[in-house]
Design a protein around this motif. Structure first.
Motif, PDB file in Angstrom:
ATOM      1  N   LEU A  13      13.665  -9.578 -10.588  1.00 43.25           N
ATOM      2  CA  LEU A  13      13.019 -10.807 -11.096  1.00 43.25           C
ATOM      3  C   LEU A  13      12.020 -10.543 -12.210  1.00 43.25           C
ATOM      4  CD1 LEU A  13      12.537 -12.864  -7.821  1.00 43.25           C
ATOM      5  CD2 LEU A  13      14.308 -13.061  -9.569  1.00 43.25           C
ATOM      6  N   VAL A  14      11.756  -9.267 -12.469  1.00 47.88           N
ATOM      7  CA  VAL A  14      10.865  -8.937 -13.576  1.00 47.88           C
ATOM      8  C   VAL A  14      11.541  -9.296 -14.903  1.00 47.88           C
ATOM      9  CG1 VAL A  14       9.813  -6.978 -14.787  1.00 47.88           C
ATOM     10  CG2 VAL A  14       9.638  -7.147 -12.298  1.00 47.88           C
ATOM     11  N   GLU A  15      12.881  -9.316 -14.873  1.00 46.81           N
ATOM     12  CA  GLU A  15      13.616  -9.584 -16.117  1.00 46.81           C
ATOM     13  C   GLU A  15      13.849 -11.078 -16.308  1.00 46.81           C
ATOM     14  OE1 GLU A  15      17.170  -7.273 -16.368  1.00 46.81           O
ATOM     15  OE2 GLU A  15      16.119  -5.477 -15.681  1.00 46.81           O
ATOM     16  N   GLU A  16      14.172 -11.413 -17.528  1.00 46.04           N
ATOM     17  CA  GLU A  16      14.516 -12.795 -17.810  1.00 46.04           C
ATOM     18  C   GLU A  16      15.905 -13.089 -17.229  1.00 46.04           C
ATOM     19  OE1 GLU A  16      15.028 -15.776 -21.594  1.00 46.04           O
ATOM     20  OE2 GLU A  16      13.804 -13.970 -21.799  1.00 46.04           O
ATOM     21  N   ILE A  17      16.041 -14.230 -16.597  1.00 44.43           N
ATOM     22  CA  ILE A  17      17.326 -14.596 -15.988  1.00 44.43           C
ATOM     23  C   ILE A  17      18.032 -15.570 -16.940  1.00 44.43           C
ATOM     24  CG2 ILE A  17      18.423 -15.593 -13.943  1.00 44.43           C
ATOM     25  CD1 ILE A  17      16.738 -13.410 -12.898  1.00 44.43           C
TER      26      ILE A  17
END
Ligand SMILES: Cc1cc2nc3c(=O)[nH]c(=O)nc-3n(C[C@H](O)[C@H](O)[C@H](O)COP(=O)(O)OP(=O)(O)OC[C@H]3O[C@@H](n4cnc5c(N)ncnc54)[C@H](O)[C@@H]3O)c2cc1C
Ligand SMILES: Nc1ncnc2c1ncn2[C@@H]1O[C@H](COP(=O)(O)O)[C@@H](O)[C@H]1O
Lengths: 263, 320
Positions: A13-17
């Motif tokens: 979830l640290v990354e952009e989805i």
């Protein structure tokens, strides 16, 4: 005692989805997948039980989950005795917005556990993408086993498990549960142990990961996804720009206006 | 089958929970759209029916095994209630009890389940839920097919309904199922919260910290800010689970609900379980390097600065 720990790969979830073009799912292609953080807690709790009194800990994942090999080898490196990858998910039903639906996942795991029963099944209380509900009690229902979820500690002895189930505000219940049983873990008694990358490589070289085909079972009607989208609310906050010093000045101004900073 | 909407009441120490009234509020809106009534399943404590004014019908099951929440006892009793009342929809909390029972009921009652629900509506006869998944970063609009369904609702996402429905609810009793006498689990003890620490729910200002702080040593920087402001340090769950702060400092669904005049959030993503505990703060100021972090959906002011750059500047400015 045989403890089975089902683990799931979820997007980091640290990354952009990014959303899929048809807006019924997320674009999984460029995402990094990590173990669901509550499954990492469940594995830790199982390993603590092994450390305390001896148990065979088996980590189980679905072959359709991205990067599942890496996660299972990490489990081995942390001290799991065996790791199994189940195939057959593709046959079970359509994917949800983020992979195999929990209902299908539970059906595959139930087929595995029917064939190779466990004394305890310990898994995470939830995964961040559990659209159709959580695994622990669904799995228990399919296996007709007792279940307790949102657990913050497990002890075993004399054919039963004693578990602490957590409620709001730091309140909890201590329950005694006959084994076999399914436990959903919120947090382990201690933070998940760390597996150094060298140990994970060793586990990979040792190749202790087995693959097993299980028959897919019909899991009933699932939810129909109409659309996925980003929350419109993001944009509600007034974003403060400038250097750290300038933003700090604005924040202190807001606090001062409310009498929360003197002077 | 009816077109009624049923809610499972949650209660501790003889008090129906605030969350139950949120569920009832939503149930009433749905029941009105379906042309049905609102039913509340009240297990183990029929004496609390008087607290359920906003319901049309209270369905009680009385049995010693139901006095406190025991998963298997609740599940069996609720399945009996569902078999006898056949509601169109069952609403549960997306907290301990709903997370524990929802999926098992979905299997045994043969009804689809939607989790993490933050909105529910009837659209041309179909039940449509909006689920907040992936830590609140994505919303999924899903239809619950079939003639019955279950939804677990996020706390704080729905307004509570405290209004009374006229003369008060009709109270009906369902006989306890025989299965309650042969449970595979029993309650050993009820453990209360640890006392002794400061009460973060009484503070006007909170300096709150999340996983973005990365380590216990780094807590020092935010502690310095908290000291300079004379405010207590509070935290998201992972910081407490890691053992860096005591449980009494945890904000959220399984921690404390807080409503300070200002809530300063550093390195907190804003997962639904955290928002449940702080979204009603008068003012929320959030610092998070990820512009897509859901915390910015509830914050009044935000910055994507690195907390390690911002916090020392704040300390300087506060000290003047
Ligand atoms: C039954 C249940 C109950 C729960 N109850 C609670 C509860 O009571 N309270 C609670 O908090 N959680 C609760 N949770 C957990 C919740 O789901 C989330 O896992 C948790 O809130 C995440 O905490 P976080 O925001 O600190 O961490 P993360 O989600 O990991 O977020 C960390 C954030 O820090 C940001 N960041 C990183 N580095 C920096 C930097 N240098 N500067 C600024 N920002 C940075 C990142 O962008 C990220 O958004 C519960 C979960 C379950 C299943
Ligand atoms: N603090 C954490 N934040 C996010 N994920 C975590 C955290 N701790 C453990 N995990 C998950 O658990 C896996 C194993 O982590 P570790 O226990 O650090 O070896 C990681 O790949 C993460 O997916």
């Amino acid at each position: 005692m045989r403890i089975v720990v089902p683990i799931k790969a979820v997007p980091d979830l640290v990354e952009e989805i990014d959303l899929a073009a048809d807006e019924t799912g997320i674009d999984r292609e460029y995402l990094t997948f990590v173990i669901s953080e509550w499954d990492a807690q469940a594995l830790e709790e199982a390993l603590l039980l092994k450390d305390a009194g001896g148990a065979e800990v088996v980590a189980v994942g679905l072959a359709d989950d991205p990067d599942i090999d890496q996660l299972l080898y990490t489990a081995l490196a942390k001290g799991a005795d065996a790791a199994v990858k189940l195939t057959g998910a593709g046959a079970a039903g359509p994917s949800g917005p983020s992979g195999t639906r929990t209902a299908d996942r539970a059906a595959l795991l139930a087929a595995y556990l029917d064939a190779q029963p466990a004394d305890l099944v310990i898994t995470g209380v939830q995964a961040a993408d559990d659209l159709d509900g959580q695994l622990p009690s669904r799995l228990a229902a399919l296996l007709d086993l007792p279940h307790v979820s949102v657990v913050i500690g497990v002890e075993v002895g004399g054919g039963s498990a004693t578990v602490r189930q957590e409620f709001a505000g730091g309140r909890s219940h201590e329950l005694q549960v006959q084994m076999p049983a399914v436990i959903g873990v919120q947090s382990a008694r201690q933070a998940p142990r760390y597996a150094p990358i060298t140990r994970i490589r060793q586990a990979m070289n040792a190749g202790g990961l087995s693959e097993l085909a299980v028959p897919a079972r019909a899991a009933g009607d699932g939810l129909v996804v109409r659309r996925v989208h980003r929350p419109e609310a993001s944009g509600k906050a007034e974003m403060m720009t400038g250097s750290a010093g300038e933003v700090a000045g604005q924040i202190v101004g807001l606090l001062r206006a409310r009498g929360l900073v003197k002077g | 089958m009816s077109v009624n909407v049923m809610v499972l009441a949650e209660h501790t120490d003889g008090q129906v929970s605030d969350g139950t009234y949120e569920l009832i509020g939503q149930a009433r809106a749905l029941a009105a759209a379906l042309g049905g009534v609102t039913e509340v399943a009240l297990l183990g404590r029929a004496d609390l029916a008087g607290q359920l004014g906003p319901a049309d019908v209270v369905v009680c099951v009385e049995h010693p095994a139901l006095e406190e929440y025991v998963p298997e006892a609740y599940e069996r009793a609720l399945l009996e209630v569902l078999a006898q009342r056949s509601p169109r929809l069952l609403l549960l909390s997306n907290a301990t009890i709903g997370l524990d029972l929802g999926a098992a009921l979905s299997v045994h009652w043969d009804a689809p389940l939607a989790a993490y629900v933050s909105a529910l509506e009837i659209d041309g006869g179909a039940v449509v839920a909006t689920a907040q998944i992936l830590g609140g970063k994505v919303l999924a609009e899903v239809e619950l097919p079939g003639r019955r369904g279950i939804a677990t609702l996020l706390g704080g996402a729905f307004g509570a309904d405290l209004g009374a429905a006229g003369a008060g609810p009709e109270v009906v009793h369902v006989a306890p199922p025989a299965g309650l006498g042969a449970l595979r689990m029993s309650l050993r003890s009820v453990v209360g919260p640890d006392g002794g620490d400061i009460d973060i729910s009484a503070a006007d200002l909170l300096v709150s910290v999340g996983r973005g702080i990365e380590s216990q040593e780094n807590l020092e920087t935010v502690q310095e800010l908290a000291d300079a402001l004379g405010a207590p340090l509070s935290a998201s769950r992972p910081v407490v689970d890691a053992g860096w702060l005591p449980k009494s400092r945890q904000v959220g669904q399984s921690g404390l609900k807080v409503k300070p005049r200002v809530y300063l959030a550093f390195g907190i993503s804003g997962a639904p379980e955290h928002l449940e505990g702080m979204r009603r703060s008068e003012m929320i100021i959030a610092c998070n390097t990820d512009p897509g972090a859901p915390i910015f959906g509830v914050a009044h002011y935000g910055t994507t600065l690195d907390l390690f750059d911002l916090v020392p500047e704040l300390v300087d400015k506060v000290r003047g």
